[in-house]
Design an enzyme around this catalytic site. Structure first.
Site, short mmCIF file in Angstrom:
data_model
loop_
_atom_site.label_atom_id
_atom_site.label_comp_id
_atom_site.label_asym_id
_atom_site.label_seq_id
_atom_site.Cartn_x
_atom_site.Cartn_y
_atom_site.Cartn_z
N SER A 161 8.27 27.05 -32.49
CA SER A 161 6.86 26.69 -32.41
C SER A 161 6.21 27.31 -31.18
CB SER A 161 6.69 25.17 -32.40
OG SER A 161 7.09 24.63 -33.64
N LYS A 209 3.01 14.74 -23.68
CA LYS A 209 2.75 16.14 -23.97
C LYS A 209 1.34 16.30 -24.54
CE LYS A 209 7.42 17.83 -24.79
NZ LYS A 209 8.28 18.58 -25.70
N HIS A 223 11.24 25.29 -40.01
CA HIS A 223 11.16 23.85 -40.30
C HIS A 223 11.14 23.62 -41.82
CE1 HIS A 223 8.91 23.49 -36.25
NE2 HIS A 223 10.12 22.97 -36.07
N ARG A 252 19.37 26.77 -34.38
CA ARG A 252 19.17 28.21 -34.54
C ARG A 252 20.30 29.02 -33.93
NH1 ARG A 252 13.30 27.65 -32.02
NH2 ARG A 252 14.67 26.43 -30.71
#
Length: 166
Positions: free
Chosen positions: A126, A40, A16, A89
């Site tokens: 993460s 969440k 990040h 990614r």
């Protein structure tokens, strides 16, 4: 030009940080927006994620750390951004982000800029960081592997949270 880099940042990773630094170099202003998703249960609160980001990025000129909830395209419109920035990614990330980019464009015409991850950080997520921390800290294992994944301030915060969970 104002760019918007949204994410949950739970926790913020070196990947990040790399995307933020590279995106900030492209714009006059970069808004790094922490998603507050009521559906969440994050490891870190929205306020904690905001502070962790600021501590890791305080030296980057032209950035603003903010929070948002709801539709990303709507928030982007409210902030009058030129484009949304997303890091990718791998090919799987690209496919998913390209779909979101199309929807954001349909919603209000907001463009998306996809920035490929630095190969040194392309393995970091993460989720992987949280899983590693859940194993490392309760067992008292060496946390040096986390130095390759997150900034030092995040490693310290992970240690605090994981030890407090016991």
């Amino acid at each position: 030009m104002t760019l918007l880099f949204p994410g949950s940042f739970d926790p913020v990773t070196l990947g990040h940080i790399d995307i933020v630094r590279r995106a900030a170099a492209l714009a006059e202003r970069l808004i790094v927006a922490v998603l507050d998703n009521p559906h969440k249960t994050p490891l870190f609160s929205t306020d904690e994620r905001t502070v962790l980001l600021w501590d890791a990025l305080h030296d980057v000129k032209g950035i603003e750390i903010a929070t948002f909830s709801g539709l990303l395209a709507e928030y982007a419109g409210q902030r009058n951004v030129t484009a949304i920035v997303r890091g990718v990614r791998d090919a799987e990330d690209f496919i998913g982000e390209a779909r979101y980019a199309w929807h954001n464009r349909l919603f209000d015409g907001t463009e998306t800029i996809l920035i490929p991850s630095n190969p040194a950080f392309s393995h970091i997520s993460s989720r992987i960081v949280r899983e590693a921390a859940e194993h490392i800290y309760p067992t008292g294992s060496d946390d040096s592997v986390l130095r390759k994944l997150v900034p030092d301030n995040v490693r310290t915060a992970l240690r605090r949270i994981m030890i407090a969970k016991e």
